[in-house]
Scaffold this motif. Structure first.
Motif, mmCIF file in Angstrom:
data_model
loop_
_atom_site.group_PDB
_atom_site.id
_atom_site.type_symbol
_atom_site.label_atom_id
_atom_site.label_comp_id
_atom_site.label_asym_id
_atom_site.label_seq_id
_atom_site.Cartn_x
_atom_site.Cartn_y
_atom_site.Cartn_z
ATOM 1 N N ASP A 70 0.805 -1.230 0.000
ATOM 2 C CA ASP A 70 0.000 0.000 0.000
ATOM 3 C C ASP A 70 0.835 1.276 0.000
ATOM 4 O OD1 ASP A 70 -2.386 -1.484 0.109
ATOM 5 O OD2 ASP A 70 -2.199 -1.683 2.292
ATOM 6 N N THR A 71 2.142 1.163 -0.023
ATOM 7 C CA THR A 71 2.980 2.358 0.061
ATOM 8 C C THR A 71 2.876 3.192 -1.214
ATOM 9 O OG1 THR A 71 4.890 1.104 -0.720
ATOM 10 C CG2 THR A 71 4.606 1.297 1.666
ATOM 11 N N ILE A 72 3.235 4.457 -1.091
ATOM 12 C CA ILE A 72 3.186 5.413 -2.197
ATOM 13 C C ILE A 72 4.588 5.520 -2.785
ATOM 14 C CG2 ILE A 72 2.758 7.839 -2.758
ATOM 15 C CD1 ILE A 72 0.690 7.771 -0.399
ATOM 16 N N SER A 73 4.695 5.395 -4.083
ATOM 17 C CA SER A 73 6.005 5.332 -4.734
ATOM 18 C C SER A 73 6.715 6.680 -4.696
ATOM 19 C CB SER A 73 5.848 4.882 -6.182
ATOM 20 O OG SER A 73 5.247 5.906 -6.960
ATOM 21 N N GLN A 74 8.034 6.632 -4.826
ATOM 22 C CA GLN A 74 8.806 7.871 -4.854
ATOM 23 C C GLN A 74 8.435 8.709 -6.069
ATOM 24 O OE1 GLN A 74 10.923 8.917 -2.332
ATOM 25 N NE2 GLN A 74 10.692 10.830 -3.467
ATOM 26 N N LYS A 75 8.113 8.052 -7.182
ATOM 27 C CA LYS A 75 7.691 8.786 -8.374
ATOM 28 C C LYS A 75 6.418 9.579 -8.096
ATOM 29 C CE LYS A 75 6.557 8.149 -13.276
ATOM 30 N NZ LYS A 75 6.381 7.150 -14.377
ATOM 31 N N GLU A 76 5.473 8.944 -7.397
ATOM 32 C CA GLU A 76 4.228 9.637 -7.054
ATOM 33 C C GLU A 76 4.488 10.772 -6.073
ATOM 34 O OE1 GLU A 76 0.918 6.073 -7.472
ATOM 35 O OE2 GLU A 76 2.274 6.081 -5.742
ATOM 36 N N ILE A 77 5.372 10.534 -5.100
ATOM 37 C CA ILE A 77 5.717 11.590 -4.138
ATOM 38 C C ILE A 77 6.336 12.782 -4.856
ATOM 39 C CG2 ILE A 77 7.214 12.186 -2.192
ATOM 40 C CD1 ILE A 77 6.902 9.286 -1.213
ATOM 41 N N ASP A 78 7.262 12.523 -5.768
ATOM 42 C CA ASP A 78 7.924 13.614 -6.497
ATOM 43 C C ASP A 78 6.914 14.436 -7.286
ATOM 44 O OD1 ASP A 78 10.361 12.776 -5.513
ATOM 45 O OD2 ASP A 78 10.911 11.644 -7.316
ATOM 46 N N TYR A 79 5.946 13.766 -7.890
ATOM 47 C CA TYR A 79 4.928 14.480 -8.656
ATOM 48 C C TYR A 79 4.105 15.379 -7.740
ATOM 49 C CZ TYR A 79 1.188 15.396 -12.003
ATOM 50 O OH TYR A 79 0.295 16.008 -12.851
ATOM 51 N N ILE A 80 3.695 14.845 -6.592
ATOM 52 C CA ILE A 80 2.889 15.628 -5.646
ATOM 53 C C ILE A 80 3.656 16.864 -5.187
ATOM 54 C CG2 ILE A 80 1.859 15.603 -3.332
ATOM 55 C CD1 ILE A 80 1.265 12.584 -3.830
ATOM 56 N N LEU A 81 4.946 16.717 -4.919
ATOM 57 C CA LEU A 81 5.750 17.851 -4.459
ATOM 58 C C LEU A 81 5.936 18.887 -5.555
ATOM 59 C CD1 LEU A 81 8.523 16.053 -2.358
ATOM 60 C CD2 LEU A 81 6.472 17.220 -1.529
ATOM 61 N N GLU A 82 6.144 18.435 -6.781
ATOM 62 C CA GLU A 82 6.407 19.371 -7.874
ATOM 63 C C GLU A 82 5.144 20.057 -8.366
ATOM 64 O OE1 GLU A 82 8.429 17.106 -10.859
ATOM 65 O OE2 GLU A 82 10.131 16.637 -9.533
ATOM 66 N N GLU A 83 4.054 19.297 -8.439
ATOM 67 C CA GLU A 83 2.825 19.831 -9.036
ATOM 68 C C GLU A 83 1.804 20.286 -8.004
ATOM 69 O OE1 GLU A 83 2.723 20.292 -12.208
ATOM 70 O OE2 GLU A 83 4.626 19.233 -12.599
ATOM 71 N N GLN A 84 2.020 19.946 -6.729
ATOM 72 C CA GLN A 84 1.056 20.233 -5.659
ATOM 73 C C GLN A 84 -0.332 19.679 -6.007
ATOM 74 O OE1 GLN A 84 1.480 24.519 -4.999
ATOM 75 N NE2 GLN A 84 2.969 24.093 -3.406
ATOM 76 N N ALA A 85 -0.316 18.518 -6.614
ATOM 77 C CA ALA A 85 -1.535 17.821 -7.019
ATOM 78 C C ALA A 85 -1.195 16.348 -7.158
ATOM 79 C CB ALA A 85 -2.066 18.375 -8.330
ATOM 80 N N LEU A 86 -2.234 15.512 -7.324
ATOM 81 C CA LEU A 86 -2.015 14.079 -7.467
ATOM 82 C C LEU A 86 -1.704 13.725 -8.914
ATOM 83 C CD1 LEU A 86 -4.852 12.408 -5.365
ATOM 84 C CD2 LEU A 86 -2.573 13.080 -4.633
ATOM 85 N N PRO A 87 -0.843 12.735 -9.128
ATOM 86 C CA PRO A 87 -0.657 12.244 -10.491
ATOM 87 C C PRO A 87 -1.931 11.562 -10.976
ATOM 88 C CG PRO A 87 0.521 10.857 -8.931
ATOM 89 C CD PRO A 87 0.028 12.046 -8.166
ATOM 90 N N GLU A 88 -2.179 11.638 -12.255
ATOM 91 C CA GLU A 88 -3.393 11.069 -12.819
ATOM 92 C C GLU A 88 -3.463 9.566 -12.547
ATOM 93 O OE1 GLU A 88 -5.708 10.830 -17.146
ATOM 94 O OE2 GLU A 88 -3.872 12.015 -16.904
ATOM 95 N N GLY A 89 -4.618 9.129 -12.084
ATOM 96 C CA GLY A 89 -4.827 7.713 -11.853
ATOM 97 C C GLY A 89 -4.247 7.177 -10.565
#
Length: 363
Positions: free
Chosen positions: A279-298
């Motif tokens: 259930d962990t959140i990937s580093q790629k997803e974390i990086d997107y959230i930090l850069e875009e201040q939003a969730l990655p699509e999907g």
């Protein structure tokens, strides 16, 4: 000639009568406090502190002194319990980084406690995080343990329902307390917590005007550059060092996606340690959230529905539960909502060890 009344006997009789007049505590269904939304919308600012304001809102609140079992220092606190009989939950509410035990934005938590007959304590735990003895130090964490024990000595506390709640620096301290004393807590709520002081100090170099940088240097004995004694000291005060010990403790993490004071990856990293590996959140997803201040699509787990957040609360963009941890990401800045954490805590109760069996006669 009449004999004089035994004063001790009379006093005992009076106390017995008073005790008999006390009402038994009754559990009642909780409801959302619609008059309170978030701490940023509360009439007082985070820096506002006043015993007069507390007394106006909660006349029964008491200022007390609690002696540290570590260094003998007396720490102030605000304490509330009712006159009813029977065990009740205890809410340990923590002030934030730059405030102390009279912080006014904590008043709604005391009002909740009064409404639902919880005990409430608002400890100072060495005050503002601008000195070595504060900032989740050994002394500060022991102050929280001492506050719990003070409450147990002065009220009937249900030990299966002892809760701790904080935001920002208070949330950081709540997570440290969860990891260092997991045996105490039935539920922990952490809004926008600092997860790792070394990492947060490095991030905060982008904002040199902030006092937090100087506070960290003062508390930890220098700049916490990796590999230095100051960095080791900051690690000793960080949830990242202890959070793995709290896997059996129900923990509620909440963070704003546009928080530029403490980035949301601090809560996500805590979640990843406490959650099941799948259930962990990937580093790629974390990086997107930090850069875009939003969730990655999907991104799985994204939702706008949550039973703890109401229409007046911040908008939810992501919720994921795994093992004993719940992570909520909301559209917002460095903030705390009053109702969600309290409604969630009300559902938490830990299993207590069974009392030792009575010896069988003749054995």
């Amino acid at each position: 000639m009449r004999k004089p009344i035994n004063l001790l006997l009379l006093l005992g009789l009076v106390l017995t009568l008073l005790s008999a007049c006390r009402k038994e505590r009754m559990e009642k269904e909780v409801a959302r406090m619609d008059e309170y939304t978030t701490s940023k919308k509360y009439p007082s600012k985070f820096a506002d502190e006043s015993i007069q304001k507390w007394k106006e809102q909660v006349p029964e609140i008491k200022e007390v002194k609690i002696k540290s079992t570590l260094d003998g220092n007396e720490q102030p606190a605000l304490f509330y319990t009712s006159e009813t009989t029977g065990p009740r939950p205890l809410l340990v509410m923590l002030h934030s980084w730059s405030s102390e035990y009279l912080q006014e934005v904590s008043i709604p938590f005391a009002l909740w406690s009064k409404e639902y007959d919880w005990a409430f304590i608002h400890p100072n735990y060495r005050g503002k995080f601008n000195k070595p003895e504060a900032m989740a130090s050994d002394l500060a964490i022991q102050d929280l343990v001492d506050a719990v024990n003070y409450s147990k000595a002065n009220a009937e506390i249900d030990e299966s329902r002892i809760y701790i709640l904080g935001s920002s620096g208070g949330a950081m301290t709540a997570l440290v307390a969860a990891g260092r004393h997991p045996e105490i807590w039935a539920g922990v709520v952490a809004w926008v917590p600092v997860f790792d002081l070394v990492d947060w100090y490095a991030f905060s170099q982008n904002y040199p005007h902030r006092d937090y940088n100087r506070h960290v240097v003062t508390a930890c004995g220098g700049e916490p550059i990796p590999g230095t004694p100051a960095a080791e000291e900051c690690k000793r005060r960080s949830p990242s060092t202890y959070i793995h010990n709290a896997k059996e403790v129900p923990i509620f993490l909440a963070h704003g996606t546009v928080d530029v004071l403490v980035p949301p990856d601090h809560s996500i990293r805590a979640f990843n340690i406490l959650a099941n590996p799948a259930d962990t959140i990937s580093q790629k997803e974390i990086d997107y959230i930090l850069e875009e201040q939003a969730l990655p699509e999907g991104m799985e787990g994204a939702t706008t529905r949550d039973k703890y957040f109401g229409a007046k609360d911040p908008k939810i963009v992501f919720v994921r539960e795994s093992a004993n941890v719940r992570l909520t990401l909301f559209e917002g800045v460095h903030d705390m909502a009053y109702n969600p954490g309290l409604l969630w805590l009300n559902e938490q109760q830990k299993k207590m060890p069974a009392p030792p069996a009575e010896p069988v006669a003749g054995q």
